[in-house]
Design an enzyme around this catalytic site. Structure first.
Site, PDB file in Angstrom:
ATOM      1  N   ASN A 157      10.167   4.321   2.832  1.00  0.00           N
ATOM      2  CA  ASN A 157      10.185   3.734   4.164  1.00  0.00           C
ATOM      3  C   ASN A 157      11.468   2.933   4.355  1.00  0.00           C
ATOM      4  O   ASN A 157      12.133   2.548   3.395  1.00  0.00           O
ATOM      5  CB  ASN A 157       8.985   2.791   4.319  1.00  0.00           C
ATOM      6  CG  ASN A 157       7.663   3.496   4.149  1.00  0.00           C
ATOM      7  OD1 ASN A 157       7.230   4.225   5.013  1.00  0.00           O
ATOM      8  ND2 ASN A 157       7.001   3.279   3.009  1.00  0.00           N
ATOM      9  N   CYS A 209       6.054  10.113   0.120  1.00  0.00           N
ATOM     10  CA  CYS A 209       4.822  10.875   0.333  1.00  0.00           C
ATOM     11  C   CYS A 209       4.812  12.096  -0.583  1.00  0.00           C
ATOM     12  O   CYS A 209       5.709  12.935  -0.501  1.00  0.00           O
ATOM     13  CB  CYS A 209       4.711  11.319   1.789  1.00  0.00           C
ATOM     14  SG  CYS A 209       3.210  12.269   2.121  1.00  0.00           S
ATOM     15  N   HIS A 259       6.998   4.013  12.790  1.00  0.00           N
ATOM     16  CA  HIS A 259       7.045   4.052  11.326  1.00  0.00           C
ATOM     17  C   HIS A 259       8.085   5.103  10.911  1.00  0.00           C
ATOM     18  O   HIS A 259       7.868   6.296  11.083  1.00  0.00           O
ATOM     19  CB  HIS A 259       5.657   4.430  10.795  1.00  0.00           C
ATOM     20  CG  HIS A 259       5.536   4.490   9.313  1.00  0.00           C
ATOM     21  ND1 HIS A 259       4.615   3.719   8.621  1.00  0.00           N
ATOM     22  CD2 HIS A 259       6.178   5.216   8.369  1.00  0.00           C
ATOM     23  CE1 HIS A 259       4.717   3.980   7.326  1.00  0.00           C
ATOM     24  NE2 HIS A 259       5.658   4.898   7.159  1.00  0.00           N
ATOM     25  N   ARG A 267       0.830  -1.210   0.000  1.00  0.00           N
ATOM     26  CA  ARG A 267       0.000   0.000   0.000  1.00  0.00           C
ATOM     27  C   ARG A 267       0.864   1.259   0.000  1.00  0.00           C
ATOM     28  O   ARG A 267       0.952   1.972  -0.985  1.00  0.00           O
ATOM     29  CB  ARG A 267      -0.945  -0.021   1.213  1.00  0.00           C
ATOM     30  CG  ARG A 267      -2.130   0.952   1.101  1.00  0.00           C
ATOM     31  CD  ARG A 267      -1.801   2.399   1.303  1.00  0.00           C
ATOM     32  NE  ARG A 267      -1.243   2.687   2.624  1.00  0.00           N
ATOM     33  CZ  ARG A 267      -0.816   3.897   2.970  1.00  0.00           C
ATOM     34  NH1 ARG A 267      -0.835   4.913   2.103  1.00  0.00           N
ATOM     35  NH2 ARG A 267      -0.295   4.102   4.171  1.00  0.00           N
TER      36      ARG A 267
END
Length: 301
Positions: free
Chosen positions: A249, A240, A207, A16
């Site tokens: 990430n 993002c 995260h 995702r």
């Protein structure tokens, strides 16, 4: 002397968060192959997809089929940014749903055209409905350390937002260094505060983005603060669009390798994660160059 956890849970966000903003349209078949390969590697908590408007995020237009055709192993999250998304997720029989909000008003407005307060007010009936359906709810908190528009975020603002989510009844809080600016001391300090206040009420997950190559150090600091759940993305995929300069990430394979080397159990096979990365690599627009994946390509993990 600090005590590290003996076991850590990895929540894979590549399918995702990693693919949502990918410039190339990844076919449903390739996404499912990626998901199943990651599950075969031992990952039993994963963000599968997002129920958002295909007009704005065409990459997630196949969300219903992704949920229907993924293996039902553990918690398989879908992101639902609003009431309509939550309704679609329920119809698709998703068993775990993530909602999100940014601590920073500026970031939140850039992202979903609402202030943080407006977002929380809108989420309250959504969360209540999900609780009535018996669905596991994950509250994702963006810009918990720094905002690309407002700079450093006050820790008390993060804690206040967490309190509101806990009051609403979420089962988990995922706290994000969205633009990858946090340092290990900041990681330890914030997660220690969160651990003290919320560990008995909700699951706490960290995260981290790896923009400044401090994500592994930040994870180690969070481990020292008592955190034993981490979001990671195979291949370091993601980013993002509303956070200028933020890279992907932290890579699942690099985190699992670090934890393995420290004797911390994850139940995940690094080499199989690298195999999953190799499967998705031809379908993404940027080359994948994480540490363990480079080793895998050269001589194996």
């Amino acid at each position: 002397m600090f005590i590290l956890p003996k076991n850590v849970k990895i929540i894979e966000v590549g399918p995702r968060d990693g693919l949502q903003n990918e410039k190339r349209l990844v076919e449903e078949k390739e996404k499912l192959n990626f998901i199943h390969a990651l599950q075969d590697a031992g990952i039993d908590e994963m963000e599968l997809t997002s129920f958002v408007s295909p007009k704005w995020v065409p990459q997630m237009a196949d969300a219903k089929n992704i949920v229907a055709n993924s293996k039902r192993i553990g918690r398989q999250f879908v992101l639902a940014p609003n009431e309509k998304g939550a309704e679609l997720a329920i119809e698709a029989k998703a068993n775990s749903i993530a909602v999100f909000v940014g601590v920073s008003n500026s970031f939140n407005q850039k992202n979903i055209n609402r202030t943080t307060e407006e977002s929380m007010n809108a989420l309250e009936p959504v969360i209540a409905k999900l609780k009535n359906e018996g669905i596991f709810i994950r509250g994702c908190i963006s810009t918990a350390f720094y905002c690309p528009y407002e700079g450093k975020i006050n820790k008390e603002d993060v804690i206040d937002l967490c309190r509101r989510f806990v009051t609403m009844g979420v089962d988990e809080l995922s706290i994000a260094d969205t633009i990858g600016m946090a340092n290990p001391l900041e990681s330890y300090e914030l997660f220690k505060l969160l651990q003290v206040e919320f560990a008995d009420e909700v699951l706490l997950t960290a995260h981290f983005h790896d923009t400044r190559k401090m994500a592994l150090a930040n994870i180690f600091a969070a481990l020292q603060a008592g955190i034993d759940r981490f979001d990671t993305s195979a291949g370091g995929l993601g980013g993002c669009p509303f956070a200028p300069g933020a890279t992907g990430n932290i890579a699942t394979e690099d985190v699992v390798n670090m934890l393995d080397s420290m004797g911390i159990e994850t139940g995940i096979d690094v080499e199989k994660v690298c195999e999953a990365v190799e499967m998705i690599a031809p379908y993404v627009s940027q080359p994948i160059e994480t540490g363990m994946y480079r080793l895998y390509k050269n001589r194996g993990c």
